[in-house]
Design a protein around this motif. Sequence first.
Motif, PDB file in Angstrom:
ATOM      1  N   ASP A  65       1.155   6.218   8.646  1.00  0.00           N
ATOM      2  CA  ASP A  65       2.363   6.633   7.922  1.00  0.00           C
ATOM      3  C   ASP A  65       2.051   7.792   6.976  1.00  0.00           C
ATOM      4  OD1 ASP A  65       3.976   4.811   9.194  1.00  0.00           O
ATOM      5  OD2 ASP A  65       3.952   3.360   7.527  1.00  0.00           O
ATOM      6  N   GLU A  66       0.933   7.695   6.274  1.00  0.00           N
ATOM      7  CA  GLU A  66       0.535   8.765   5.363  1.00  0.00           C
ATOM      8  C   GLU A  66       0.289  10.061   6.128  1.00  0.00           C
ATOM      9  OE1 GLU A  66      -2.864   7.420   3.179  1.00  0.00           O
ATOM     10  OE2 GLU A  66      -1.726   5.851   2.160  1.00  0.00           O
ATOM     11  N   LEU A  67      -0.393   9.955   7.262  1.00  0.00           N
ATOM     12  CA  LEU A  67      -0.667  11.152   8.055  1.00  0.00           C
ATOM     13  C   LEU A  67       0.600  11.751   8.640  1.00  0.00           C
ATOM     14  CD1 LEU A  67      -3.910  10.122   9.952  1.00  0.00           C
ATOM     15  CD2 LEU A  67      -3.678  11.871   8.182  1.00  0.00           C
ATOM     16  N   SER A  68       1.539  10.901   9.036  1.00  0.00           N
ATOM     17  CA  SER A  68       2.770  11.414   9.644  1.00  0.00           C
ATOM     18  C   SER A  68       3.620  12.185   8.640  1.00  0.00           C
ATOM     19  CB  SER A  68       3.580  10.281  10.267  1.00  0.00           C
ATOM     20  OG  SER A  68       4.125   9.438   9.274  1.00  0.00           O
ATOM     21  N   ASP A  69       3.405  11.937   7.348  1.00  0.00           N
ATOM     22  CA  ASP A  69       4.143  12.649   6.312  1.00  0.00           C
ATOM     23  C   ASP A  69       3.479  13.961   5.914  1.00  0.00           C
ATOM     24  OD1 ASP A  69       6.012  10.647   6.239  1.00  0.00           O
ATOM     25  OD2 ASP A  69       5.088   9.593   4.553  1.00  0.00           O
ATOM     26  N   SER A  70       2.323  14.257   6.492  1.00  0.00           N
ATOM     27  CA  SER A  70       1.595  15.455   6.092  1.00  0.00           C
ATOM     28  C   SER A  70       1.810  16.593   7.086  1.00  0.00           C
ATOM     29  CB  SER A  70       0.098  15.148   5.966  1.00  0.00           C
ATOM     30  OG  SER A  70      -0.465  14.941   7.241  1.00  0.00           O
ATOM     31  N   GLU A  71       1.611  17.802   6.619  1.00  0.00           N
ATOM     32  CA  GLU A  71       1.744  18.966   7.479  1.00  0.00           C
ATOM     33  C   GLU A  71       0.629  19.013   8.511  1.00  0.00           C
ATOM     34  OE1 GLU A  71       2.155  22.624   5.369  1.00  0.00           O
ATOM     35  OE2 GLU A  71       3.592  21.761   3.966  1.00  0.00           O
ATOM     36  N   TRP A  72      -0.490  18.382   8.220  1.00  0.00           N
ATOM     37  CA  TRP A  72      -1.631  18.380   9.132  1.00  0.00           C
ATOM     38  C   TRP A  72      -1.234  17.876  10.505  1.00  0.00           C
ATOM     39  CZ3 TRP A  72      -4.043  14.388  11.745  1.00  0.00           C
ATOM     40  CH2 TRP A  72      -5.252  14.701  12.339  1.00  0.00           C
ATOM     41  N   VAL A  73      -0.432  16.826  10.578  1.00  0.00           N
ATOM     42  CA  VAL A  73      -0.031  16.259  11.862  1.00  0.00           C
ATOM     43  C   VAL A  73       0.810  17.262  12.647  1.00  0.00           C
ATOM     44  CG1 VAL A  73       1.308  14.439  12.985  1.00  0.00           C
ATOM     45  CG2 VAL A  73      -0.178  13.877  11.088  1.00  0.00           C
ATOM     46  N   GLU A  74       1.716  17.940  11.984  1.00  0.00           N
ATOM     47  CA  GLU A  74       2.539  18.937  12.663  1.00  0.00           C
ATOM     48  C   GLU A  74       1.675  20.064  13.235  1.00  0.00           C
ATOM     49  OE1 GLU A  74       5.711  20.321  10.178  1.00  0.00           O
ATOM     50  OE2 GLU A  74       6.243  18.276   9.583  1.00  0.00           O
ATOM     51  N   GLU A  75       0.709  20.523  12.462  1.00  0.00           N
ATOM     52  CA  GLU A  75      -0.190  21.569  12.934  1.00  0.00           C
ATOM     53  C   GLU A  75      -1.024  21.077  14.114  1.00  0.00           C
ATOM     54  OE1 GLU A  75      -2.523  23.138   9.715  1.00  0.00           O
ATOM     55  OE2 GLU A  75      -0.765  23.265   8.424  1.00  0.00           O
ATOM     56  N   GLY A 110     -13.797   0.819  10.180  1.00  0.00           N
ATOM     57  CA  GLY A 110     -12.814  -0.026  10.843  1.00  0.00           C
ATOM     58  C   GLY A 110     -11.579  -0.217   9.983  1.00  0.00           C
ATOM     59  N   LEU A 111     -10.427  -0.401  10.652  1.00  0.00           N
ATOM     60  CA  LEU A 111      -9.173  -0.670   9.954  1.00  0.00           C
ATOM     61  C   LEU A 111      -8.449  -1.821  10.632  1.00  0.00           C
ATOM     62  CD1 LEU A 111      -7.779   2.958   9.541  1.00  0.00           C
ATOM     63  CD2 LEU A 111      -8.808   1.540   7.777  1.00  0.00           C
ATOM     64  N   CYS A 112      -7.888  -2.714   9.815  1.00  0.00           N
ATOM     65  CA  CYS A 112      -7.039  -3.772  10.357  1.00  0.00           C
ATOM     66  C   CYS A 112      -5.680  -3.148  10.702  1.00  0.00           C
ATOM     67  CB  CYS A 112      -6.885  -4.906   9.347  1.00  0.00           C
ATOM     68  SG  CYS A 112      -6.027  -4.437   7.827  1.00  0.00           S
ATOM     69  N   LYS A 113      -4.830  -3.876  11.395  1.00  0.00           N
ATOM     70  CA  LYS A 113      -3.540  -3.321  11.819  1.00  0.00           C
ATOM     71  C   LYS A 113      -2.676  -2.857  10.637  1.00  0.00           C
ATOM     72  CE  LYS A 113      -3.194  -5.572  16.283  1.00  0.00           C
ATOM     73  NZ  LYS A 113      -2.418  -6.478  17.134  1.00  0.00           N
ATOM     74  N   PRO A 114      -2.528  -3.673   9.575  1.00  0.00           N
ATOM     75  CA  PRO A 114      -1.688  -3.200   8.457  1.00  0.00           C
ATOM     76  C   PRO A 114      -2.216  -1.918   7.807  1.00  0.00           C
ATOM     77  CG  PRO A 114      -1.999  -5.569   8.310  1.00  0.00           C
ATOM     78  CD  PRO A 114      -2.924  -5.082   9.376  1.00  0.00           C
ATOM     79  N   HIS A 115      -3.535  -1.833   7.604  1.00  0.00           N
ATOM     80  CA  HIS A 115      -4.078  -0.634   6.981  1.00  0.00           C
ATOM     81  C   HIS A 115      -4.048   0.561   7.932  1.00  0.00           C
ATOM     82  CE1 HIS A 115      -5.850  -3.339   3.807  1.00  0.00           C
ATOM     83  NE2 HIS A 115      -5.212  -2.392   3.139  1.00  0.00           N
ATOM     84  N   LEU A 116      -4.186   0.328   9.220  1.00  0.00           N
ATOM     85  CA  LEU A 116      -4.043   1.403  10.197  1.00  0.00           C
ATOM     86  C   LEU A 116      -2.624   1.971  10.137  1.00  0.00           C
ATOM     87  CD1 LEU A 116      -5.041   3.127  12.554  1.00  0.00           C
ATOM     88  CD2 LEU A 116      -4.384   1.243  14.077  1.00  0.00           C
ATOM     89  N   ARG A 117      -1.639   1.092  10.083  1.00  0.00           N
ATOM     90  CA  ARG A 117      -0.236   1.555   9.989  1.00  0.00           C
ATOM     91  C   ARG A 117       0.001   2.361   8.718  1.00  0.00           C
ATOM     92  NH1 ARG A 117       1.162  -3.939  12.009  1.00  0.00           N
ATOM     93  NH2 ARG A 117       1.539  -3.667  14.224  1.00  0.00           N
ATOM     94  N   GLU A 118      -0.565   1.892   7.604  1.00  0.00           N
ATOM     95  CA  GLU A 118      -0.406   2.621   6.341  1.00  0.00           C
ATOM     96  C   GLU A 118      -1.000   4.020   6.439  1.00  0.00           C
ATOM     97  OE1 GLU A 118      -1.995   0.506   2.997  1.00  0.00           O
ATOM     98  OE2 GLU A 118      -0.794  -1.273   3.433  1.00  0.00           O
ATOM     99  N   ARG A 119      -2.204   4.123   6.987  1.00  0.00           N
ATOM    100  CA  ARG A 119      -2.853   5.429   7.111  1.00  0.00           C
ATOM    101  C   ARG A 119      -2.072   6.332   8.058  1.00  0.00           C
ATOM    102  NH1 ARG A 119      -5.177   2.707   3.827  1.00  0.00           N
ATOM    103  NH2 ARG A 119      -3.560   3.705   2.649  1.00  0.00           N
TER     104      ARG A 119
END
Length: 53
Positions: A33-43, A22-31
């Motif tokens: 944001d991290e994913l959106s900066d990675s190439e994995w999301v684009e792929e 489980g993730l709270c809203k602030p930690h969900l947003r942080e994760r």
Amino acid sequence: MQCHYCDEEAAVAVEKDHVKVGLCKPHLRERMDELSDSEWVEEFQSQIDDALE
């Protein structure tokens, strides 16, 4: 359910291979944001776009 990273109530819970996290809203947003900066999301987005065509 409690957030994986803190003592807050989880806003979202995800389960994979019988492990639930489980993730709270602030930690969900942080994760996210991290994913959106990675190439994995684009792929991943490209695969989704291809599948929907």
